[in-house]
Design an enzyme around this catalytic site. Structure first.
Site, PDB file in Angstrom:
ATOM      1  CG  ASP A   1      -1.768   1.071   1.534  1.00 32.18           C
ATOM      2  OD1 ASP A   1      -2.681   1.323   2.468  1.00 32.18           O
ATOM      3  OD2 ASP A   1      -1.523   2.008   0.639  1.00 32.18           O
TER       4      ASP A   1
ATOM      5  N   GLY B   1      -9.250   4.610  -5.957  1.00 35.90           N
ATOM      6  CA  GLY B   1      -8.111   3.946  -6.023  1.00 35.90           C
ATOM      7  C   GLY B   1      -7.256   4.539  -5.168  1.00 35.90           C
ATOM      8  CB  VAL B   2      -3.522   4.932  -5.780  1.00 38.37           C
ATOM      9  CG1 VAL B   2      -3.197   5.857  -6.696  1.00 38.37           C
ATOM     10  CG2 VAL B   2      -2.448   5.113  -4.657  1.00 38.37           C
ATOM     11  CG  ASP B   3      -7.057  10.819  -6.421  1.00 39.65           C
ATOM     12  OD1 ASP B   3      -7.679  11.318  -7.378  1.00 39.65           O
ATOM     13  OD2 ASP B   3      -6.505  11.621  -5.576  1.00 39.65           O
TER      14      ASP B   3
ATOM     15  CB  SER C   1      -2.777   5.231 -16.483  1.00 38.10           C
ATOM     16  OG  SER C   1      -2.958   6.827 -16.770  1.00 38.10           O
ATOM     17  CB  THR C   2      -2.380  -0.150 -14.619  1.00 33.70           C
ATOM     18  OG1 THR C   2      -2.096   0.193 -12.987  1.00 33.70           O
ATOM     19  CG2 THR C   2      -1.098   0.287 -15.504  1.00 33.70           C
ATOM     20  N   GLY C   3      -5.375   1.261 -13.404  1.00 29.80           N
ATOM     21  CA  GLY C   3      -6.652   0.837 -12.905  1.00 29.80           C
ATOM     22  C   GLY C   3      -7.879   1.370 -13.581  1.00 29.80           C
TER      23      GLY C   3
HETATM   24  N1  APR Z   1      -1.418   1.561  -2.992  1.00 29.96           N
HETATM   25  C1  APR Z   1      -0.538   1.268  -4.235  1.00 29.96           C
HETATM   26  N2  APR Z   1      -1.290   1.042  -5.371  1.00 29.96           N
HETATM   27  C2  APR Z   1      -2.695   1.417  -5.237  1.00 29.96           C
HETATM   28  C3  APR Z   1      -3.383   1.578  -4.129  1.00 29.96           C
HETATM   29  C4  APR Z   1      -2.717   1.759  -2.911  1.00 29.96           C
HETATM   30  N3  APR Z   1      -3.196   2.040  -1.783  1.00 29.96           N
HETATM   31  N4  APR Z   1      -4.801   1.475  -4.178  1.00 29.96           N
HETATM   32  C5  APR Z   1      -4.789   1.386  -5.718  1.00 29.96           C
HETATM   33  N5  APR Z   1      -3.634   1.150  -6.128  1.00 29.96           N
HETATM   34  C6  APR Z   1      -3.281   0.778  -7.617  1.00 29.96           C
HETATM   35  C7  APR Z   1      -4.411   0.085  -8.418  1.00 29.96           C
HETATM   36  O1  APR Z   1      -4.531  -1.248  -8.012  1.00 29.96           O
HETATM   37  C8  APR Z   1      -3.569  -0.090  -9.744  1.00 29.96           C
HETATM   38  O2  APR Z   1      -2.998  -0.866  -9.963  1.00 29.96           O
HETATM   39  O3  APR Z   1      -3.038   1.728  -8.146  1.00 29.96           O
HETATM   40  C9  APR Z   1      -3.026   1.629  -9.752  1.00 29.96           C
HETATM   41  C10 APR Z   1      -3.680   2.822 -10.412  1.00 29.96           C
HETATM   42  O4  APR Z   1      -4.917   2.537 -10.208  1.00 29.96           O
HETATM   43  P1  APR Z   1      -6.107   3.841 -10.004  1.00 29.96           P
HETATM   44  O5  APR Z   1      -5.654   4.066  -8.505  1.00 29.96           O
HETATM   45  O6  APR Z   1      -7.435   3.400 -10.335  1.00 29.96           O
HETATM   46  O7  APR Z   1      -5.332   4.848 -10.920  1.00 29.96           O
HETATM   47  P2  APR Z   1      -5.755   5.207 -12.368  1.00 29.96           P
HETATM   48  O8  APR Z   1      -5.691   4.005 -13.238  1.00 29.96           O
HETATM   49  O9  APR Z   1      -4.520   6.297 -12.620  1.00 29.96           O
HETATM   50  O10 APR Z   1      -6.943   6.027 -12.502  1.00 29.96           O
HETATM   51  C11 APR Z   1      -7.229   7.294 -11.943  1.00 29.96           C
HETATM   52  O11 APR Z   1      -9.214   6.729 -10.850  1.00 29.96           O
HETATM   53  O12 APR Z   1      -9.354   6.546  -8.698  1.00 29.96           O
HETATM   54  C12 APR Z   1      -9.381   7.367  -9.650  1.00 29.96           C
HETATM   55  O13 APR Z   1      -9.329   9.661  -8.892  1.00 29.96           O
HETATM   56  C13 APR Z   1      -8.872   8.702  -9.711  1.00 29.96           C
HETATM   57  O14 APR Z   1      -9.944   9.571 -11.372  1.00 29.96           O
HETATM   58  C14 APR Z   1      -8.755   9.149 -10.986  1.00 29.96           C
HETATM   59  C15 APR Z   1      -8.625   7.701 -11.728  1.00 29.96           C
END
Ligand code: APR
Length: 175
Positions: free
Chosen positions: A13, A35-37, A120-122
């Site tokens: 995490d 997600g991570v945001d 960008s991979t989520g």
């Molecule tokens: N720590 C590390 N990696 C994480 C965590 C964490 N706590 N939470 C999620 N991830 C991973 C996801 O599993 C994925 O592999 O981060 C990667 C990116 O996924 P997202 O967080 O969905 O980010 P992204 O694909 O860049 O999309 C961004 O999604 O969450 C919204 O506000 C965000 O609109 C933005 C978009």
């Protein structure tokens, strides 16, 4: 001097990672999300959103710096990675820009360590194998070209499959 051993792929995490700079995979509003945001905003606390509001958003591929608040980081670098739309809208180059601009901010801040999520991979659906190669290639290009004090780069992967992909791509690129 750049060497591939400076990059460590971590399963975990990112909000628990210790680093001078922690990178947030944000969205163009910079007002948090899922997600991570969402995890970073939750862990950093409400003050983070207050500081983010001052930017009035951030274009895809660019980066903005805030304090680290309750994270184990001096700074958070927020970068909206591209939303994957089939690869016909310059997404590969925009993802590169997210890594380049985040690293440039960390170098300006004289950071010795930086932690990236898999940008960008989520929610943004960028293909994981391609994204991991763009990430690793861009990080090694920037850190071998630009004068910097960065000793450690962590790529923190929440899921097993993301961790495995980055390890595989690193082995392929580092030889
Ligand atoms: N720590 C590390 N990696 C994480 C965590 C964490 N706590 N939470 C999620 N991830 C991973 C996801 O599993 C994925 O592999 O981060 C990667 C990116 O996924 P997202 O967080 O969905 O980010 P992204 O694909 O860049 O999309 C961004 O999604 O969450 C919204 O506000 C965000 O609109 C933005 C978009």
């Amino acid at each position: 001097m750049w060497e591939w051993s400076k990059i460590t792929i971590v399963k975990g995490d990112i909000t628990k990672q210790k680093a001078d700079v922690i990178v947030n995979a944000a969205n163009v509003s910079l007002l948090g999300g899922g997600g991570v945001d969402g995890a970073i905003h939750k862990a950093a606390g409400a003050e983070l959103l207050k500081e983010c509001k001052k930017f009035h958003g951030c274009p895809t591929g660019e980066a903005r710096v805030t304090k680290g608040y309750n994270l184990n980081a001096k700074y958070i670098v927020h970068t909206p990675g591209p939303i994957w739309r089939g690869g016909f809208f310059d997404e590969q180059n925009l993802l590169r820009k997210s890594y380049i601009n985040s690293l440039k901010k960390a170098i300006e801040l004289k950071a010795k360590s930086i932690a990236f999520p898999s940008i960008s991979t989520g929610g943004h659906k960028f293909p994981l194998d391609m994204a991991s190669e763009i990430a690793l290639a861009t990080i090694s290009e920037v850190l071998s070209k630009e004068e910097n004090e960065i000793e450690n780069v962590y790529i923190v992967c929440k899921s097993e499959d993301t961790f495995d992909q980055y390890e595989k791509s690193k082995k392929k690129m580092a030889g």
